[in-house]
Structures are given as structure tokens and as C-alpha cells.
Design a protein around this motif. Structure first.
Motif, short mmCIF file in Angstrom:
data_model
loop_
_atom_site.label_atom_id
_atom_site.label_comp_id
_atom_site.label_asym_id
_atom_site.label_seq_id
_atom_site.Cartn_x
_atom_site.Cartn_y
_atom_site.Cartn_z
N LEU A 242 0.83 -1.21 0.00
CA LEU A 242 0.00 0.00 0.00
C LEU A 242 0.86 1.26 0.00
N ASN A 243 1.98 1.23 0.73
CA ASN A 243 2.90 2.38 0.72
C ASN A 243 3.45 2.61 -0.68
N ALA A 244 3.73 1.53 -1.40
CA ALA A 244 4.21 1.66 -2.79
C ALA A 244 3.11 2.29 -3.65
N ASN A 245 1.85 1.95 -3.37
CA ASN A 245 0.74 2.51 -4.14
C ASN A 245 0.57 4.01 -3.87
N LEU A 246 0.94 4.44 -2.65
CA LEU A 246 0.80 5.87 -2.33
C LEU A 246 1.58 6.73 -3.32
N GLU A 247 2.82 6.33 -3.58
CA GLU A 247 3.64 7.10 -4.54
C GLU A 247 3.01 7.07 -5.93
N LYS A 248 2.50 5.90 -6.30
CA LYS A 248 1.88 5.75 -7.61
C LYS A 248 0.68 6.71 -7.75
N TYR A 249 -0.16 6.77 -6.70
CA TYR A 249 -1.34 7.65 -6.76
C TYR A 249 -0.92 9.12 -6.76
N GLN A 250 0.12 9.44 -6.01
CA GLN A 250 0.62 10.81 -5.98
C GLN A 250 1.15 11.21 -7.37
N ASN A 251 1.89 10.30 -7.97
CA ASN A 251 2.43 10.60 -9.33
C ASN A 251 1.30 10.70 -10.36
N GLN A 252 0.28 9.85 -10.23
CA GLN A 252 -0.88 9.92 -11.14
C GLN A 252 -1.57 11.27 -11.01
N ALA A 253 -1.72 11.73 -9.76
CA ALA A 253 -2.38 13.03 -9.52
C ALA A 253 -1.57 14.16 -10.15
N LYS A 254 -0.23 14.12 -10.01
CA LYS A 254 0.64 15.16 -10.58
C LYS A 254 0.53 15.17 -12.11
N ARG A 255 0.55 13.97 -12.69
CA ARG A 255 0.46 13.89 -14.16
C ARG A 255 -0.91 14.38 -14.64
N ALA A 256 -1.97 14.06 -13.88
CA ALA A 256 -3.33 14.47 -14.27
C ALA A 256 -3.44 15.99 -14.19
N VAL A 257 -2.86 16.61 -13.16
CA VAL A 257 -2.90 18.07 -13.03
C VAL A 257 -2.11 18.70 -14.18
N LEU B 154 -6.11 11.20 -6.02
CA LEU B 154 -5.97 11.67 -4.63
C LEU B 154 -6.96 10.97 -3.70
N SER B 155 -8.14 10.65 -4.22
CA SER B 155 -9.13 9.91 -3.43
C SER B 155 -8.60 8.51 -3.11
N ARG B 156 -8.01 7.86 -4.11
CA ARG B 156 -7.41 6.53 -3.89
C ARG B 156 -6.26 6.62 -2.88
N LYS B 157 -5.49 7.68 -3.00
CA LYS B 157 -4.38 7.88 -2.05
C LYS B 157 -4.92 8.00 -0.63
N GLN B 158 -6.00 8.76 -0.47
CA GLN B 158 -6.60 8.96 0.85
C GLN B 158 -7.14 7.64 1.40
N GLU B 159 -7.81 6.85 0.55
CA GLU B 159 -8.32 5.54 0.97
C GLU B 159 -7.18 4.63 1.40
N THR B 160 -6.10 4.70 0.65
CA THR B 160 -4.92 3.87 0.96
C THR B 160 -4.32 4.31 2.30
N LEU B 161 -4.24 5.62 2.52
CA LEU B 161 -3.73 6.11 3.81
C LEU B 161 -4.60 5.62 4.97
N SER B 162 -5.89 5.62 4.76
CA SER B 162 -6.83 5.15 5.78
C SER B 162 -6.61 3.66 6.04
#
Length: 192
Positions: A64-79, A91-99
């Protein structure tokens, strides 16, 4: 109802008496010792199971920690691509993963507490088994000694009766010898 209670009490007393006669103290000590060792094996298995579960949760947390970086990078690329809708999903997936990671951390902490309790229980049980093992051998020796003492005392009781029988036999023989001597003396006096 009085008859049923009496019958139950009598049956209970009879069964108890039979069990007391059938029970070998040495066998019961060995059985108790084996049961304690079996309990220790169960505690060891419990410790291994908890450690396995903890490791599985830690592996899941790493994923899940590995997925956090992936979701963060996806959000940056989408922006960067002016895709705020995709950035929001990432970012929603990142938040769910953090939870989920937080929940896993709580579960891991709970397993750590359980593991410490099991280890403490194991240590106490090992000491108890060691003490019981030593006491078991002492009790077995005491039982054997008391059994031997009973046999000797029973033999001595029988020996007392045997000695009494021997003494009466010796007394009878001495009496017969005395009679024979008296007769021999009487015959000697008559011949002279």
C-alpha cells in the motif's frame, strides 16, 4: 426426590471409590506433565500464528505504501495534463490507501500486544513446567518409597505371625524332647 438423591450419592461414592483404586499417582503425574507440555506447544503455535499474521499485514502495508507514490504521481500527471477529474480520483485513492494503512498499523500494534502477552505466558508456563517436572520426580520417588514401606510393613506383620508360629513349633519340639529325656531317664533308672 429423596430416593433419587440417595441413589445419585451412592453411585457417585461407588464410582469415586473405583476411580481412586484405579488411579495410579505416578501415571497421573506423567499425564499432567504431558498436558502442560502440550499446552506449551499450543502457546508456541499461537505465537507462530500471530507472527505470521503480523508479517502478512506488514507485507500488505508495504504494498500500500508503494501505491501511495503511484497515486501521488498519477495526480501530478493528471494536473499537468489539466485533468482535474483524474487527479481527484488519484488523490481519493491515495486517501483511501492512507486510511487502510492506518487501520493496518492499528492491527499490527494489536498483534504486537498479543504477541508480548503470549511470550510472557510462554515464559511463565516454561517455568511452571520446569518446576512441575522436578516436583513430579520427587513425588514419584516419595510414592515409590511409601509403597515400599507399606510392603515391608505388611511383610513384617506377616513375619510376626510366622515368628509366632515358629516359636510355638519350637516350644512343642522342646516339650517333646523334654518328655523323651524324661522317659530316657526313667528307663535308665529302671535298668539300673
Amino acid at each position: 426426590m429423596g430416593v433419587l438423591k440417595r441413589t445419585a450419592a451412592i453411585l457417585s461414592a461407588k464410582v469415586n471409590s473405583l476411580l481412586n483404586r484405579a488411579e495410579d499417582p505416578k501415571e497421573m503425574l506423567v499425564y499432567s506433565y504431558e498436558k502442560q507440555k502440550e499446552l506449551l506447544q499450543n502457546v508456541n503455535k499461537g505465537i507462530a500464528d500471530v507472527m505470521t499474521s503480523k508479517k502478512q499485514l506488514e507485507i500488505k502495508k508495504e504494498e500500500l505504501n508503494a501505491n501511495l507514490e503511484k497515486y501521488q504521481n498519477q495526480a501530478k500527471r493528471a494536473v499537468a495534463a489539466n485533468r482535474d477529474d483524474l487527479a481527484a480520483i488519484a488523490l481519493s485513492r491515495k486517501q483511501e490507501t492512507l486510511s487502510t494503512i492506518q487501520t493496518l498499523d492499528e492491527q499490527i500494534a494489536g498483534l504486537d500486544r498479543n504477541l508480548e502477552k503470549l511470550k510472557a505466558t510462554k515464559q511463565k508456563l516454561e517455568v511452571k513446567i520446569q518446576q512441575f517436572g522436578a516436583k513430579k520426580e520427587i513425588l514419584k520417588a516419595q510414592y515409590d518409597a511409601s509403597k515400599a514401606t507399606v510392603k515391608v510393613q505388611e511383610s513384617l506383620t506377616g513375619l510376626g505371625e510366622d515368628i509366632s508360629d515358629v516359636k510355638s513349633t519350637v516350644d512343642r519340639i522342646e516339650e517333646r524332647i523334654d518328655k523323651q529325656k524324661a522317659r530316657a531317664d526313667a528307663i535308665t533308672v529302671m535298668v539300673d
